[in-house]
Design an enzyme around this catalytic site. Structure first.
Site, PDB file in Angstrom:
ATOM      1  N   TYR A   1       0.520  -1.584   0.254  1.00 56.00           N
ATOM      2  CA  TYR A   1       0.342  -0.155  -0.148  1.00 56.00           C
ATOM      3  C   TYR A   1       1.009   1.502   0.144  1.00 56.00           C
ATOM      4  O   TYR A   1       2.061   1.642   0.262  1.00 56.00           O
ATOM      5  CB  TYR A   1      -1.267  -0.182   0.711  1.00 56.00           C
ATOM      6  CG  TYR A   1      -1.009  -0.345   2.925  1.00 56.00           C
ATOM      7  CD1 TYR A   1       0.421   0.219   2.837  1.00 56.00           C
ATOM      8  CD2 TYR A   1      -2.282  -0.372   3.294  1.00 56.00           C
ATOM      9  CE1 TYR A   1       0.558  -0.153   4.346  1.00 56.00           C
ATOM     10  CE2 TYR A   1      -1.838  -0.364   4.458  1.00 56.00           C
ATOM     11  CZ  TYR A   1      -0.229  -0.345   5.110  1.00 56.00           C
ATOM     12  OH  TYR A   1       0.400  -0.871   6.514  1.00 56.00           O
ATOM     13  N   GLU A   2       0.380   2.154   0.078  1.00 54.67           N
ATOM     14  CA  GLU A   2       1.328   3.851  -0.520  1.00 54.67           C
ATOM     15  C   GLU A   2       2.226   3.844  -1.492  1.00 54.67           C
ATOM     16  O   GLU A   2       3.119   4.267  -1.192  1.00 54.67           O
ATOM     17  CB  GLU A   2       1.338   4.351   0.722  1.00 54.67           C
ATOM     18  CG  GLU A   2      -0.346   4.564   1.532  1.00 54.67           C
ATOM     19  CD  GLU A   2      -0.245   5.427   2.371  1.00 54.67           C
ATOM     20  OE1 GLU A   2       1.019   6.363   2.342  1.00 54.67           O
ATOM     21  OE2 GLU A   2      -0.871   4.988   3.645  1.00 54.67           O
TER      22      GLU A   2
END
Ligand code: CAA
Length: 384
Positions: free
Chosen positions: A367-368
């Site tokens: 994620y990110e």
């Protein structure tokens, strides 16, 4: 160069460490097992001022620096990464973007309760809605549309993998307003969760960070007032990228905490467990594993601190944030796997915590911005 933490930074780190041990450790295995959202714990985090750590006190925040944020994220993540992801998203992706780019009215209305984590005595957090079923790493391919309709936009589309998706009160939504303009035809909006047409999908059944609240969100003809657009028309993609640059420091610190938490458990276990007539710490096979873990953790910590320091100095931290994230997340994966190995069979069962940390580590590479996306950002910078 000075590697010394200030008294305030040490106090923040110690408060986070104490909070993690007393409030998060009890029940962490059960929350993971039953995918229970840690609502009570997040409320206590809000009371500590950890949901708006870097927000100015003028808007209800704690006014701390990014170095303090990294220290707190590491300590919380050592024990419960399901709590720290909620903290990271609210601090880095929601509060920072609003404080940096929001209007005064948006800040008074939304940032203040988000930074306090509370409104009218009820938990009040935010979520960042960029990813879609067909737009993950390729973030400019937004299918969610926001059609300009006079004094408001009409929002339609689906967002995926949204952290805080059900527990939050506000979404920051990235949407296409003019497809002919590509990334410059994208805008960001503040969307109240209780608006008509906002539908929260089921909770994802995940490998790790199982307590955290991950949902898909559907927007069906949602009427968003014009004053809820963030920044000038067409600013949304730049907003998302700038916000994620800081978010990546938060996730790098989360990975650092997951790795250092697993290392501390492996170190303690190696001093207790006996094999071949002596504690396993006396075997070189274990010593070398611990040495490698300690080395990589130290490197990850320094990378997180450098990125945080650059942010505090108002320097460009995009490159250092991506470097910190890719290194720390890959360190967390390697370190947690080795921590399970040091524990042998005990590492494979839930009571010893390291198997959970190993499962939690994986998401930090995804994620990110996946590790591959971080390498795109890094290679573009070094090849420029
Ligand atoms: N700061 C400011 N502007 C930036 C920027 C930055 N860091 N990065 C890119 N931009 C600008 C570019 O300058 C360009 O602007 P112009 O068109 O005006 O020149 C525009 O944005 C488009 O940029 P690119 O051409 O570089 O875009 P790209 O299609 O090649 O994609 C990418 C680049 C780095 C791969 C980007 O799409 C990306 O970061 N993808 C990953 C998305 C991501 O991290 N998603 C995570 C979801 S959020 C999440 O996980 C939250 C959670 O709940 C935990």
């Amino acid at each position: 160069m000075n590697f010394q933490l200030s008294e305030e930074q040490i106090a923040v780190r110690d408060a986070a460490r104490n909070f993690a041990k007393t409030e998060l450790l009890p029940g962490v295995i059960e929350r993971d097992e039953h995918q229970k959202f840690p609502k009570e714990q997040i409320i206590k985090l809000a009371e500590l001022g950890f949901l708006g750590m870097m927000v100015s006190p003028e808007y209800g925040g704690s006014g701390m620096d990014t170095v303090s944020y990294v220290l707190a994220m590491e300590e919380i993540s050592k024990i419960d990464a399901s709590v720290s992801v909620c903290m990271s998203v609210n601090n880095s992706l929601v509060c920072w973007g609003l404080e940096t780019f929001g209007t005064e009215e948006q800040k008074r209305k939304y940032l203040t309760p988000l930074a306090q984590g509370m409104k009218d005595g009820v938990l009040y957090t935010g979520a960042f809605c960029l990813s879609e079923p067909e737009a993950g790493s390729d973030a400019t391919s937004q299918r969610t549309t926001a059609i300009d309709n006079g004094d408001h936009y009409i929002l339609n589309g689906t967002k995926n993998w949204i952290t805080n998706g059900n527990s939050c009160s506000v979404y920051l939504v990235i949407a296409q307003t003019d497809v002919s303009k590509g990334s410059r035809g994208i805008n960001a909006f503040i969307v109240d969760k209780n608006l008509k047409g906002v539908v929260v999908g089921g909770k994802e059944n995940k490998l790790g960070i199982r307590g955290s609240d991950t949902h898909s969100i559907m927007f069906q003809d949602v009427i968003v007032p014009k004053e809820n657009r963030i920044g000038a028309d067409g600013f949304g993609f730049t907003f998302a990228m700038k916000t994620l640059a800081g978010g990546r420091i938060g996730i790098a610190s989360q990975a650092l905490g997951i790795g250092s938490g697993a290392y501390e458990l492996a170190l303690a276990y190696s001093k207790e467990r006996k094999a071949f007539g002596k504690e396993i710490m006396h075997h070189q096979a274990i010593q070398f594993k611990l040495a490698d873990m300690a080395t990589e953790i130290e490197a990850a910590r320094l990378l997180c601190m450098k990125a945080a320091w650059e942010k505090d100095q108002h320097l460009d931290y995009t490159l250092s944030g991506s470097i910190a994230k890719v290194f720390a997340s890959e360190m967390a994966m390697r370190t947690t796997i080795e921590a399970v190995q040091v524990h042998g069979g005990y590492g494979y069962v839930k009571e010893y915590h390291v198997e959970r940390l190993m499962r939690d580590a994986k998401i930090t590479q995804i994620y990110e911005g996946t590790s591959e996306v971080q390498r795109i950002v890094i290679s573009r910078a070094v090849l420029k």
